[in-house]
Enzyme design. Structure first.
Site, PDB file in Angstrom:
ATOM      1  N   LYS A 146       0.823  -1.217   0.000  1.00 38.47           N
ATOM      2  CA  LYS A 146       0.000   0.000   0.000  1.00 38.47           C
ATOM      3  C   LYS A 146       0.864   1.279   0.000  1.00 38.47           C
ATOM      4  CE  LYS A 146      -3.946  -2.381   1.907  1.00 38.47           C
ATOM      5  NZ  LYS A 146      -5.161  -2.301   2.712  1.00 38.47           N
TER       6      LYS A 146
ATOM      7  N   PHE B 119     -16.274   2.379   4.753  1.00 37.91           N
ATOM      8  CA  PHE B 119     -14.891   2.823   4.529  1.00 37.91           C
ATOM      9  C   PHE B 119     -14.504   2.865   3.046  1.00 37.91           C
ATOM     10  CE2 PHE B 119     -14.863  -1.771   5.253  1.00 37.91           C
ATOM     11  CZ  PHE B 119     -14.140  -2.246   4.169  1.00 37.91           C
TER      12      PHE B 119
ATOM     13  N   THR C 164      -6.197  -7.778   9.798  1.00 42.09           N
ATOM     14  CA  THR C 164      -6.403  -6.493   9.107  1.00 42.09           C
ATOM     15  C   THR C 164      -5.902  -5.313   9.946  1.00 42.09           C
ATOM     16  OG1 THR C 164      -8.357  -7.428   8.041  1.00 42.09           O
ATOM     17  CG2 THR C 164      -8.166  -5.038   8.003  1.00 42.09           C
TER      18      THR C 164
ATOM     19  N   ARG D 142       1.893  -7.265   8.577  1.00 38.40           N
ATOM     20  CA  ARG D 142       1.130  -6.082   9.018  1.00 38.40           C
ATOM     21  C   ARG D 142       1.598  -5.570  10.372  1.00 38.40           C
ATOM     22  NH1 ARG D 142      -4.685  -8.060   6.662  1.00 38.40           N
ATOM     23  NH2 ARG D 142      -4.580  -6.916   4.684  1.00 38.40           N
TER      24      ARG D 142
ATOM     25  N   HIS E 236      -2.094  -5.661   1.133  1.00 35.48           N
ATOM     26  CA  HIS E 236      -3.304  -6.434   0.873  1.00 35.48           C
ATOM     27  C   HIS E 236      -2.839  -7.810   0.398  1.00 35.48           C
ATOM     28  CE1 HIS E 236      -7.069  -7.729  -1.011  1.00 35.48           C
ATOM     29  NE2 HIS E 236      -6.295  -8.155  -2.003  1.00 35.48           N
TER      30      HIS E 236
HETATM   31  P1  CMP Z   1      -7.301  -5.085   2.488  1.00 37.42           P
HETATM   32  O1  CMP Z   1      -6.782  -6.448   2.765  1.00 37.42           O
HETATM   33  O2  CMP Z   1      -6.581  -4.248   1.490  1.00 37.42           O
HETATM   34  O3  CMP Z   1      -8.835  -5.215   2.024  1.00 37.42           O
HETATM   35  C1  CMP Z   1      -9.740  -4.156   2.151  1.00 37.42           C
HETATM   36  C2  CMP Z   1      -9.175  -3.034   2.986  1.00 37.42           C
HETATM   37  O4  CMP Z   1     -10.135  -2.159   3.522  1.00 37.42           O
HETATM   38  C3  CMP Z   1      -8.502  -3.626   4.215  1.00 37.42           C
HETATM   39  O5  CMP Z   1      -7.321  -4.278   3.850  1.00 37.42           O
HETATM   40  C4  CMP Z   1      -8.334  -2.407   5.079  1.00 37.42           C
HETATM   41  O6  CMP Z   1      -7.160  -1.683   4.791  1.00 37.42           O
HETATM   42  C5  CMP Z   1      -9.536  -1.604   4.665  1.00 37.42           C
HETATM   43  N1  CMP Z   1     -10.537  -1.657   5.728  1.00 37.42           N
HETATM   44  C6  CMP Z   1     -11.181  -2.682   6.195  1.00 37.42           C
HETATM   45  N2  CMP Z   1     -12.016  -2.337   7.194  1.00 37.42           N
HETATM   46  C7  CMP Z   1     -11.859  -1.034   7.338  1.00 37.42           C
HETATM   47  C8  CMP Z   1     -12.412  -0.091   8.199  1.00 37.42           C
HETATM   48  N3  CMP Z   1     -13.322  -0.423   9.107  1.00 37.42           N
HETATM   49  N4  CMP Z   1     -11.990   1.173   8.064  1.00 37.42           N
HETATM   50  C9  CMP Z   1     -11.081   1.531   7.131  1.00 37.42           C
HETATM   51  N5  CMP Z   1     -10.520   0.662   6.277  1.00 37.42           N
HETATM   52  C10 CMP Z   1     -10.897  -0.603   6.383  1.00 37.42           C
END
Ligand code: CMP
Length: 145
Positions: A10, A58, A92, A103, A116
């Protein structure tokens, strides 16, 4: 079974020069790098990549963030690749991710969580195809799609 999966580094992680650490963690955990490129996503590309999250609270923030600066796409290969990669990437929320995960090492917030990773084999196929052609993947013979 040999599988391929997709890691996306990212914007904040790429900008703060964490690409090397991430590639190193992947290699140390037996993931073979079979494709790697850095690009800046347009908002339309980010919307297409994250379409499954459309409508979520989000979503617009995520699209703005993911198209704000350069990212890196990495295609990796390993036995049981998709599940093993999810384990190495961690939760996450970086503060909830286990020590030793990517992470926990490079993530800052839930949004800027470093990387991701594809969540299942079906999505890995789609996400690899989003970024790479056969010519750009030295292990493209494993892509039967
Ligand atoms: P990623 O694995 O890239 O898949 C979707 C992305 O959305 C996740 O990682 C987070 O970075 C983002 N994400 C998920 N939940 C939230 C949240 N509640 N608020 C902000 N970003 C989010």
């Amino acid at each position: 079974m040999v599988e391929l999966s997709l890691v996306m580094v990212k914007p904040h992680a790429f900008d703060s020069k964490k690409l090397g650490i991430i590639v190193s963690m992947l290699e140390q955990n037996d993931f073979k790098i079979v494709g790697l490129k850095s690009i800046k996503l347009t908002t339309e590309m980010a919307r297409r990549f994250y379409f499954v999250h459309e409508g979520k609270e989000f979503f617009e923030r995520l699209i703005k963030y993911m198209s704000s600066d350069t990212i890196a796409a990495i295609c990796v290969q390993k036995d049981n690749c998709v599940a093993d990669l999810r384990k190495l990437v961690g939760a996450t929320d970086p503060t909830k991710a286990k020590v030793g995960t990517i992470r926990r090492t490079v993530g800052e917030t839930v949004e800027a969580n470093g990387v991701h990773a594809s969540d299942c084999i079906e999505n890995a196929k789609k996400e690899i195809r989003f970024f790479f052609s056969d010519l750009e993947l030295f292990s493209f013979q494993y892509l039967d799609y």
